[in-house]
Write a protein that holds these residues in place. Structure first.
Motif, PDB file in Angstrom:
ATOM      1  N   VAL A 328      69.831-136.765  27.013  1.00 26.19           N
ATOM      2  CA  VAL A 328      71.224-136.410  27.303  1.00 26.19           C
ATOM      3  C   VAL A 328      71.604-136.746  28.738  1.00 26.19           C
ATOM      4  CG1 VAL A 328      71.409-134.616  25.552  1.00 26.19           C
ATOM      5  CG2 VAL A 328      70.498-134.036  27.800  1.00 26.19           C
ATOM      6  N   GLU A 329      70.920-137.691  29.360  1.00 22.45           N
ATOM      7  CA  GLU A 329      71.354-138.160  30.668  1.00 22.45           C
ATOM      8  C   GLU A 329      72.663-138.926  30.524  1.00 22.45           C
ATOM      9  OE1 GLU A 329      70.038-137.239  33.464  1.00 22.45           O
ATOM     10  OE2 GLU A 329      68.538-136.093  32.350  1.00 22.45           O
ATOM     11  N   ARG A 330      73.336-139.150  31.656  1.00 17.89           N
ATOM     12  CA  ARG A 330      74.687-139.699  31.611  1.00 17.89           C
ATOM     13  C   ARG A 330      74.766-141.036  30.878  1.00 17.89           C
ATOM     14  NH1 ARG A 330      77.846-141.398  37.016  1.00 17.89           N
ATOM     15  NH2 ARG A 330      76.333-143.092  36.874  1.00 17.89           N
ATOM     16  N   ASP A 331      73.868-141.969  31.204  1.00 18.51           N
ATOM     17  CA  ASP A 331      73.925-143.284  30.580  1.00 18.51           C
ATOM     18  C   ASP A 331      73.721-143.184  29.067  1.00 18.51           C
ATOM     19  OD1 ASP A 331      74.330-144.352  33.054  1.00 18.51           O
ATOM     20  OD2 ASP A 331      72.255-144.998  33.364  1.00 18.51           O
ATOM     21  N   ALA A 332      72.808-142.316  28.646  1.00 17.77           N
ATOM     22  CA  ALA A 332      72.564-142.150  27.213  1.00 17.77           C
ATOM     23  C   ALA A 332      73.770-141.523  26.528  1.00 17.77           C
ATOM     24  CB  ALA A 332      71.322-141.295  26.989  1.00 17.77           C
ATOM     25  N   LEU A 333      74.406-140.549  27.183  1.00 18.79           N
ATOM     26  CA  LEU A 333      75.586-139.924  26.601  1.00 18.79           C
ATOM     27  C   LEU A 333      76.714-140.938  26.430  1.00 18.79           C
ATOM     28  CD1 LEU A 333      75.697-136.523  28.520  1.00 18.79           C
ATOM     29  CD2 LEU A 333      75.034-136.919  26.144  1.00 18.79           C
ATOM     30  N   ILE A 334      76.915-141.768  27.435  1.00 15.77           N
ATOM     31  CA  ILE A 334      77.949-142.791  27.353  1.00 15.77           C
ATOM     32  C   ILE A 334      77.651-143.761  26.212  1.00 15.77           C
ATOM     33  CG2 ILE A 334      78.978-144.763  28.549  1.00 15.77           C
ATOM     34  CD1 ILE A 334      78.632-143.237  31.164  1.00 15.77           C
ATOM     35  N   LEU A 335      76.379-144.126  26.069  1.00 20.78           N
ATOM     36  CA  LEU A 335      75.997-145.053  25.004  1.00 20.78           C
ATOM     37  C   LEU A 335      76.275-144.458  23.633  1.00 20.78           C
ATOM     38  CD1 LEU A 335      74.624-147.666  24.073  1.00 20.78           C
ATOM     39  CD2 LEU A 335      72.427-146.475  24.224  1.00 20.78           C
ATOM     40  N   PHE A 336      75.888-143.199  23.421  1.00 21.52           N
ATOM     41  CA  PHE A 336      76.113-142.576  22.117  1.00 21.52           C
ATOM     42  C   PHE A 336      77.604-142.385  21.842  1.00 21.52           C
ATOM     43  CE2 PHE A 336      71.608-141.253  22.370  1.00 21.52           C
ATOM     44  CZ  PHE A 336      71.211-141.631  21.090  1.00 21.52           C
ATOM     45  N   ASP A 337      78.363-141.998  22.856  1.00 25.88           N
ATOM     46  CA  ASP A 337      79.802-141.842  22.657  1.00 25.88           C
ATOM     47  C   ASP A 337      80.462-143.179  22.324  1.00 25.88           C
ATOM     48  OD1 ASP A 337      79.681-139.151  23.044  1.00 25.88           O
ATOM     49  OD2 ASP A 337      80.306-139.199  25.144  1.00 25.88           O
ATOM     50  N   LEU A 338      80.039-144.241  23.005  1.00 28.44           N
ATOM     51  CA  LEU A 338      80.573-145.564  22.685  1.00 28.44           C
ATOM     52  C   LEU A 338      80.216-145.969  21.262  1.00 28.44           C
ATOM     53  CD1 LEU A 338      79.952-147.588  25.986  1.00 28.44           C
ATOM     54  CD2 LEU A 338      82.140-146.807  25.057  1.00 28.44           C
ATOM     55  N   LEU A 339      79.003-145.636  20.842  1.00 31.97           N
ATOM     56  CA  LEU A 339      78.592-145.952  19.473  1.00 31.97           C
ATOM     57  C   LEU A 339      79.497-145.255  18.466  1.00 31.97           C
ATOM     58  CD1 LEU A 339      76.547-147.205  17.497  1.00 31.97           C
ATOM     59  CD2 LEU A 339      75.155-145.149  17.771  1.00 31.97           C
ATOM     60  N   LEU A 340      79.773-143.976  18.690  1.00 30.24           N
ATOM     61  CA  LEU A 340      80.645-143.235  17.779  1.00 30.24           C
ATOM     62  C   LEU A 340      82.070-143.775  17.810  1.00 30.24           C
ATOM     63  CD1 LEU A 340      79.370-139.625  18.548  1.00 30.24           C
ATOM     64  CD2 LEU A 340      78.797-141.050  16.593  1.00 30.24           C
TER      65      LEU A 340
END
Length: 461
Positions: A328-340
């Motif tokens: 749940v680090e920032r880069d991972a959160l951004i990646l998952f949100d972009l995926l959704l």
């Protein structure tokens, strides 16, 4: 008479007025007999009834039926030309003196707005701040959308002949964004600055949507038109960016061959000004060439929907197999949100090209699998974020990610339910379309909350 019966009577009266207007256009053709007009009107009424039964409103059903009829017969050409601002695809229109004059005016206004966007991006240099300077992130990061998007909104508002109250609302929202981007005392490395830089362009893009749907933003049809515009604008902008990259390579290479180093010109003028102008040019291209890209978008959607479905299912299998939690680090959160967001984009764009009367098919089932997979991933991300907040406390990034994933969860959950009912033939396609278009204001409200409330709420950290 109840209020609902009164509303239905008003809609019926308005629909009959549209039929009368269409018949007036039909009777202008001398070679068309009265019996022919009766037969065509009967066919038109039948199409409208089918579309209304499928879930469209009377006004939307009439426009779709006329558009379909116009693509098969020249009878509706004048009618479509008269209402070209209301019809998205404009499939029955051809060129003419009026169209050529309007195209030239659009071109001149587009060039003016593109030049204004490029000049706005360079305006801070008049006060001694360059994009390449240390510490310029606090200025250019949150203000990037403010430099460009008002010009795109202005072009669309001019083209739609937006009324003064709407222009005033748009101006107030852009001014509010400017205040939020420049008044708060945030540091260059703060999370609040990064969140504002990400969310303010989203909020302002939906202000552009107000300009695009100047006649009726509350209409589901107009919101879907803006969704189409957004997707097609993105396609054009990417194409412009790729072409600009080729131009940059040739510019650097040719000048270097004669001993002139153009790196400063490219980095400080060509790339930033070209990107700013490209935002406006892409919008103009979508408006001018709508019928070209709409043939590309459904193909891209049908190509990437199964690919993303396979990737998401493979990811879920890997999570179950390895029992590994989500970072749940920032880069991972951004990646998952972009995926959704990409998943929602695929859903929206396939909806924009779908025939509302077509029966459910294999592609609809594949979309259901895609949405359910994205929903499962969203739940995993939410569990990870909630656990981390419970253990270590909240931060602006985690709070924003939590809110965004809750919003996406609600959208995906109801979309999955409607898709399931659509596949089982219990719900018309129009219900899914209305849900997606009615959800757009939720994104706008959340983006403004992050921009306006998060910095002071978290002490500008």
């Amino acid at each position: 008479m109840t209020a609902q019966e009164g509303q239905e009577a008003v809609e019926t009266q308005a629909l009959e007025a549209q039929f009368a207007q269409w018949r007036h256009y039909a009777q202008r053709r001398r070679e068309l007999q009265s019996s022919d007009a009766d037969e065509l009107e009967d066919h038109l009424r039948g199409s409208v009834d089918e579309l209304v039964m499928a879930g469209l409103s009377a006004d939307e059903a009439f426009l779709v039926a006329v558009k379909r009829m116009g693509s098969l017969d020249e009878l509706s050409r004048e009618f479509a030309r008269e209402h070209s601002e209301r019809l998205w695809k404009q499939l029955v229109l051809t060129g003419g003196p009026d169209a050529d004059t309007r195209s030239r005016r659009d071109l001149r206004v587009m060039v003016l707005c593109a030049a204004g966007a490029a000049a706005s991006l360079k305006a801070p240099e008049l006060f001694g701040t360059k994009m390449t300077d240390d510490g310029s992130a606090s200025l250019y990061g949150p203000n990037l959308g403010l430099f460009v998007l008002p010009w795109l909104a202005g072009f669309l508002a001019w083209r739609r002949q937006a009324r003064r109250p709407l222009i005033g609302i748009m101006g107030a929202l852009f001014a509010l964004g400017a205040v939020a981007a420049n008044v708060y005392p945030v540091a260059d490395n703060s999370q609040s600055l990064a969140l504002t830089s990400i969310h303010l362009p989203i909020a302002l893009w939906l202000v552009v949507g107000l300009a695009y749907a100047a006649d009726d933003w509350r209409s589901s049809r107009r919101r879907m038109d803006f969704i189409r515009f957004t997707g097609e604008w993105f396609v054009y902008f990417v194409l412009i960016a790729l072409g600009g990259g080729v131009l940059t390579v040739f510019t650097a290479g040719t000048f270097e061959a004669i001993g002139i180093v153009s790196d400063d010109f490219i980095s400080q003028w060509l790339l930033p000004c070209g990107a700013a102008a490209g935002v406006i040019v892409a919008g103009w291209l979508v408006e001018a060439k709508q019928s070209v890209v709409e043939n590309i978008a459904p193909v891209l959607t049908r190509l990437f929907t199964p690919l993303f479905t396979v990737v998401l299912l493979a990811f879920l299998v890997a999570v179950c197999w390895t029992s590994t939690g989500i970072d749940v680090e920032r880069d991972a959160l951004i990646l998952f949100d972009l995926l959704l967001v990409v998943v929602l984009g695929l859903l929206l764009y396939s909806m924009s090209a779908r025939d509302p009367l077509a029966p459910p098919d294999l592609f609809d089932k594949m979309q259901l699998a895609l949405v359910v997979s994205a929903l499962a991933i969203d739940v995993l991300v939410l569990l990870a974020i909630t656990g981390r907040i419970t253990e270590y406390g909240t931060t602006p990034n985690k709070a924003a990610a939590l809110g965004e994933n809750v919003i996406l969860l609600a959208n995906l959950a109801w979309s999955a339910w409607l898709l399931l009912r659509l596949v089982r033939r219990h719900t018309p396609f129009a219900a899914l379309e209305r849900w997606q278009t009615s959800y757009l204001p939720v994104y706008a409200v959340w983006a403004w909350i992050v921009v306006l409330a998060f910095p002071p709420l978290f002490g500008y950290a």
